[in-house]
Design a protein around this motif. Sequence first.
Motif, PDB file in Angstrom:
ATOM      1  N   SER A   2      41.668  32.780  51.351  1.00  0.00           N
ATOM      2  CA  SER A   2      40.770  33.775  51.921  1.00  0.00           C
ATOM      3  C   SER A   2      39.400  33.671  51.257  1.00  0.00           C
ATOM      4  CB  SER A   2      41.336  35.191  51.750  1.00  0.00           C
ATOM      5  OG  SER A   2      41.440  35.521  50.388  1.00  0.00           O
TER       6      SER A   2
ATOM      7  N   TYR B 224      36.637  33.400  46.639  1.00  0.00           N
ATOM      8  CA  TYR B 224      37.770  32.722  47.261  1.00  0.00           C
ATOM      9  C   TYR B 224      39.058  33.083  46.525  1.00  0.00           C
ATOM     10  CZ  TYR B 224      34.244  29.953  49.604  1.00  0.00           C
ATOM     11  OH  TYR B 224      33.178  29.560  50.365  1.00  0.00           O
ATOM     12  N   LEU B 225      40.130  33.187  47.284  1.00  0.00           N
ATOM     13  CA  LEU B 225      41.437  33.513  46.725  1.00  0.00           C
ATOM     14  C   LEU B 225      42.484  32.670  47.436  1.00  0.00           C
ATOM     15  CD1 LEU B 225      43.206  35.432  44.953  1.00  0.00           C
ATOM     16  CD2 LEU B 225      43.318  36.916  46.954  1.00  0.00           C
ATOM     17  N   CYS B 226      43.392  32.080  46.680  1.00  0.00           N
ATOM     18  CA  CYS B 226      44.502  31.323  47.242  1.00  0.00           C
ATOM     19  C   CYS B 226      45.804  31.976  46.781  1.00  0.00           C
ATOM     20  CB  CYS B 226      44.481  29.878  46.770  1.00  0.00           C
ATOM     21  SG  CYS B 226      43.047  28.967  47.348  1.00  0.00           S
ATOM     22  N   THR B 227      46.726  32.179  47.721  1.00  0.00           N
ATOM     23  CA  THR B 227      48.006  32.791  47.380  1.00  0.00           C
ATOM     24  C   THR B 227      49.137  32.025  48.053  1.00  0.00           C
ATOM     25  OG1 THR B 227      47.915  34.333  49.239  1.00  0.00           O
ATOM     26  CG2 THR B 227      47.033  35.117  47.139  1.00  0.00           C
TER      27      THR B 227
ATOM     28  N   GLU C 133      36.289  39.571  55.695  1.00  0.00           N
ATOM     29  CA  GLU C 133      37.106  38.521  55.091  1.00  0.00           C
ATOM     30  C   GLU C 133      37.493  37.496  56.144  1.00  0.00           C
ATOM     31  OE1 GLU C 133      40.718  38.536  51.937  1.00  0.00           O
ATOM     32  OE2 GLU C 133      41.119  39.651  53.759  1.00  0.00           O
TER      33      GLU C 133
ATOM     34  N   ARG D 226      40.503  34.439  56.636  1.00  0.00           N
ATOM     35  CA  ARG D 226      41.753  33.925  56.078  1.00  0.00           C
ATOM     36  C   ARG D 226      42.245  32.726  56.880  1.00  0.00           C
ATOM     37  NH1 ARG D 226      42.005  39.147  56.139  1.00  0.00           N
ATOM     38  NH2 ARG D 226      43.143  39.256  58.094  1.00  0.00           N
TER      39      ARG D 226
END
Length: 145
Positions: free
Chosen positions: A29, A50-53, A128, A130
């Motif tokens: 995201s 930025y975020l990675c999950t 956001e 994603r």
Amino acid sequence: MELDVKPFSQRRRVQPSELTGSWKVFEMSATPIYGEDNTTETTQGMPYVYLCTENLKKRSLPENPVYFGEEELLDMQDATVLWLPGGVTSYVDVNKDGTLCIGVGWYSDGGVNLVMERDYEADGKLKEVRSKSEMKRRWTNPPPM
């Protein structure tokens, strides 16, 4: 290897039951950081976080066949979903705080679902973005959910 060369409009539509079960979801995201002087127009120099999950999600069909959603996303109960040919789904939802979510997904017969979503605030600003790669889990002893 044979390619499916049928016109897109004549390809099979994904069924909601194909998207049920346990899924391994890899999500990236990006959230824009607006300064006080930024308007709703985006600029090329705008910073993003930025975020990675990686998650395990379980989807099930509800009693109402018109509705399909993830158990974790109870606010998606009113989402409108278009089940298009070729394994493509498109949906729109407005949650309780006024955030508009627009998404599109593509399901392949190999058990992979690719999803792209964009969230917009009530004032129209991008909230956001994603991108998700969802793999259908095929294990013999699924973990409890």
